[in-house]
Write a protein that holds these residues in place. Sequence first.
Motif, PDB file in Angstrom:
ATOM      1  N   UNK A  76       0.804  -1.210   0.000  1.00  0.00           N
ATOM      2  CA  UNK A  76       0.000   0.000   0.000  1.00  0.00           C
ATOM      3  C   UNK A  76       0.838   1.261   0.000  1.00  0.00           C
ATOM      4  N   UNK A  77       1.723   1.389   1.002  1.00  0.00           N
ATOM      5  CA  UNK A  77       2.464   2.640   1.173  1.00  0.00           C
ATOM      6  C   UNK A  77       3.749   2.692   0.368  1.00  0.00           C
ATOM      7  N   UNK A  78       4.454   1.573   0.242  1.00  0.00           N
ATOM      8  CA  UNK A  78       5.759   1.606  -0.419  1.00  0.00           C
ATOM      9  C   UNK A  78       5.676   1.380  -1.926  1.00  0.00           C
ATOM     10  N   UNK A  79       4.564   0.811  -2.407  1.00  0.00           N
ATOM     11  CA  UNK A  79       4.431   0.555  -3.837  1.00  0.00           C
ATOM     12  C   UNK A  79       3.285   1.348  -4.462  1.00  0.00           C
ATOM     13  N   UNK A  80       2.084   1.223  -3.891  1.00  0.00           N
ATOM     14  CA  UNK A  80       0.913   1.862  -4.492  1.00  0.00           C
ATOM     15  C   UNK A  80       0.825   3.351  -4.184  1.00  0.00           C
ATOM     16  N   UNK A  81       1.262   3.750  -2.984  1.00  0.00           N
ATOM     17  CA  UNK A  81       1.122   5.161  -2.596  1.00  0.00           C
ATOM     18  C   UNK A  81       1.794   6.122  -3.586  1.00  0.00           C
ATOM     19  N   UNK A  82       3.067   5.908  -3.965  1.00  0.00           N
ATOM     20  CA  UNK A  82       3.662   6.827  -4.945  1.00  0.00           C
ATOM     21  C   UNK A  82       2.915   6.838  -6.275  1.00  0.00           C
ATOM     22  N   UNK A  83       2.384   5.673  -6.683  1.00  0.00           N
ATOM     23  CA  UNK A  83       1.630   5.601  -7.934  1.00  0.00           C
ATOM     24  C   UNK A  83       0.342   6.410  -7.827  1.00  0.00           C
ATOM     25  N   UNK A  84      -0.357   6.281  -6.687  1.00  0.00           N
ATOM     26  CA  UNK A  84      -1.599   7.032  -6.478  1.00  0.00           C
ATOM     27  C   UNK A  84      -1.325   8.530  -6.478  1.00  0.00           C
ATOM     28  N   UNK A  85      -0.234   8.937  -5.813  1.00  0.00           N
ATOM     29  CA  UNK A  85       0.129  10.353  -5.771  1.00  0.00           C
ATOM     30  C   UNK A  85       0.339  10.894  -7.176  1.00  0.00           C
ATOM     31  N   UNK A  86       1.088  10.153  -7.998  1.00  0.00           N
ATOM     32  CA  UNK A  86       1.322  10.584  -9.386  1.00  0.00           C
ATOM     33  C   UNK A  86       0.005  10.606 -10.158  1.00  0.00           C
ATOM     34  N   UNK A  87      -0.823   9.602  -9.946  1.00  0.00           N
ATOM     35  CA  UNK A  87      -2.100   9.516 -10.654  1.00  0.00           C
ATOM     36  C   UNK A  87      -2.985  10.724 -10.339  1.00  0.00           C
ATOM     37  N   UNK A  88      -3.036  11.115  -9.057  1.00  0.00           N
ATOM     38  CA  UNK A  88      -3.892  12.225  -8.639  1.00  0.00           C
ATOM     39  C   UNK A  88      -3.322  13.565  -9.095  1.00  0.00           C
ATOM     40  N   UNK A  89      -2.040  13.791  -8.821  1.00  0.00           N
ATOM     41  CA  UNK A  89      -1.453  15.100  -9.108  1.00  0.00           C
ATOM     42  C   UNK A  89      -1.284  15.352 -10.599  1.00  0.00           C
ATOM     43  N   UNK A  90      -0.994  14.298 -11.364  1.00  0.00           N
ATOM     44  CA  UNK A  90      -0.791  14.466 -12.809  1.00  0.00           C
ATOM     45  C   UNK A  90      -2.052  14.175 -13.608  1.00  0.00           C
ATOM     46  N   UNK A  91      -3.159  13.833 -12.886  1.00  0.00           N
ATOM     47  CA  UNK A  91      -4.434  13.520 -13.527  1.00  0.00           C
ATOM     48  C   UNK A  91      -4.281  12.399 -14.564  1.00  0.00           C
ATOM     49  N   UNK A  92      -3.621  11.331 -14.128  1.00  0.00           N
ATOM     50  CA  UNK A  92      -3.439  10.151 -14.957  1.00  0.00           C
ATOM     51  C   UNK A  92      -4.242   8.991 -14.365  1.00  0.00           C
ATOM     52  N   UNK A  93      -4.571   8.024 -15.187  1.00  0.00           N
ATOM     53  CA  UNK A  93      -5.189   6.811 -14.663  1.00  0.00           C
ATOM     54  C   UNK A  93      -4.114   6.004 -13.931  1.00  0.00           C
ATOM     55  N   UNK A  94      -4.500   5.130 -12.996  1.00  0.00           N
ATOM     56  CA  UNK A  94      -3.500   4.316 -12.295  1.00  0.00           C
ATOM     57  C   UNK A  94      -2.613   3.506 -13.246  1.00  0.00           C
ATOM     58  N   UNK A  95      -3.200   2.971 -14.309  1.00  0.00           N
ATOM     59  CA  UNK A  95      -2.398   2.192 -15.270  1.00  0.00           C
ATOM     60  C   UNK A  95      -1.379   3.080 -15.980  1.00  0.00           C
ATOM     61  N   UNK A  96      -1.773   4.311 -16.294  1.00  0.00           N
ATOM     62  CA  UNK A  96      -0.836   5.245 -16.923  1.00  0.00           C
ATOM     63  C   UNK A  96       0.287   5.623 -15.958  1.00  0.00           C
ATOM     64  N   UNK A  97      -0.065   5.787 -14.679  1.00  0.00           N
ATOM     65  CA  UNK A  97       0.947   6.119 -13.678  1.00  0.00           C
ATOM     66  C   UNK A  97       1.949   4.981 -13.521  1.00  0.00           C
ATOM     67  N   UNK A  98       1.467   3.740 -13.515  1.00  0.00           N
ATOM     68  CA  UNK A  98       2.361   2.582 -13.424  1.00  0.00           C
ATOM     69  C   UNK A  98       3.254   2.514 -14.663  1.00  0.00           C
TER      70      UNK A  98
END
Length: 363
Positions: A76-98
């Motif tokens: 959750x925090x060490x893998x998904x959290x940075x992805x979620x942050x990028x997804x929200x701030x850059x307005x990307x889908x989670x798959x695009x952030x990954x």
Amino acid sequence: MLLKTFRWAFAVTGLGLVAGVLYDGWTALGLVAVLAVLEVSLSFDNAVINAGILKKLNAFWQRIFLTIGILIAVFGMRLLFPVVIVSVTARLSPSQAVHLALTDKDRYQELVTDAHPSIAAFGGMFLLMIFLDFVLEDREAKWLGPVERPLARLGRIDMLSVCVALGVLLVTAMTFAVHAHQHGGGHADKAQTVLVSGVAGLITYLIVGGLSDFFERRLADEEAGEHAGQRPGDAGAGRPAVALAGRAAFFTFLYLEVLDASFSFDGVIGAFAITNDIVLMALGLGIGAMYVRSLTVYLVRQGTLDDYVYLEHGAHYAIGALALILLVSIRYEINDIVTGLIGVAFISASFHSSVRHNRAVHR
């Protein structure tokens, strides 16, 4: 005892290092090891604080903390959290952030770093509230008496910790706004984001911590009432309802997870100074998180906090320092070595004070 408690941490270390080598060669092994050490050094005070809370839970919820809890902490925090942050701030889908994290690591790092002010404001306020509520409470054991006695007297003022925290947040946001204005407005709009994120951290603390305390008090009242109504020879009768105990334990567990998340913010951001590879970050920080969890359980089972009375004080002062560092890092860059050493210094000083106290008591 030591081997039994840390066996899963040792196993995860071996698997993580092997996975690192298979993923990107022997250089990756060194990076994973450094990241694991970084996580442990930054989160040792987290283990002490967690131990003080975890000892209230029964064996079942301690196992939940080490199983489901570690999955939340690592994935959750060490893998998904940075992805979620990028997804929200850059307005990307989670798959695009990954996809971005795996194919354009520099851009991914830039986006996570760009989100640092809001992350630091949220985590800093949550941790600051933990510190303030601790030092403003009148405790029987006082480590730094000249500091803690007047603070305990001030703590009689209702909601003082909330007022102080909001004042610190307001100063932080205003300082950030002035700096952004002086340097061309590129981040001027983020001053408001810092303020909102900080308030969100404060509200999260009040809700989760408040629910945990509420159900703890209800459970204690139920137990006191049942014991008062028992006749001699009725020991074991009239136990509190399982659902009530379950709610109290659940919200305490939830509080632990939010606390761990707040502690992990600086580790996740600091990891980018070592590598911007999301896979290596997850492996290294995940290994470190496993050691912190195992250390928490070890402290509980050994009764370390009871034996060393000032250790919890030192951990809370380290939390206060970390909270301020997170808030200051919104405006200024703080080296992770400084962050780690401050925590170690407080823990070490409180440990030595506890040893001297124990010697004086047993003379």
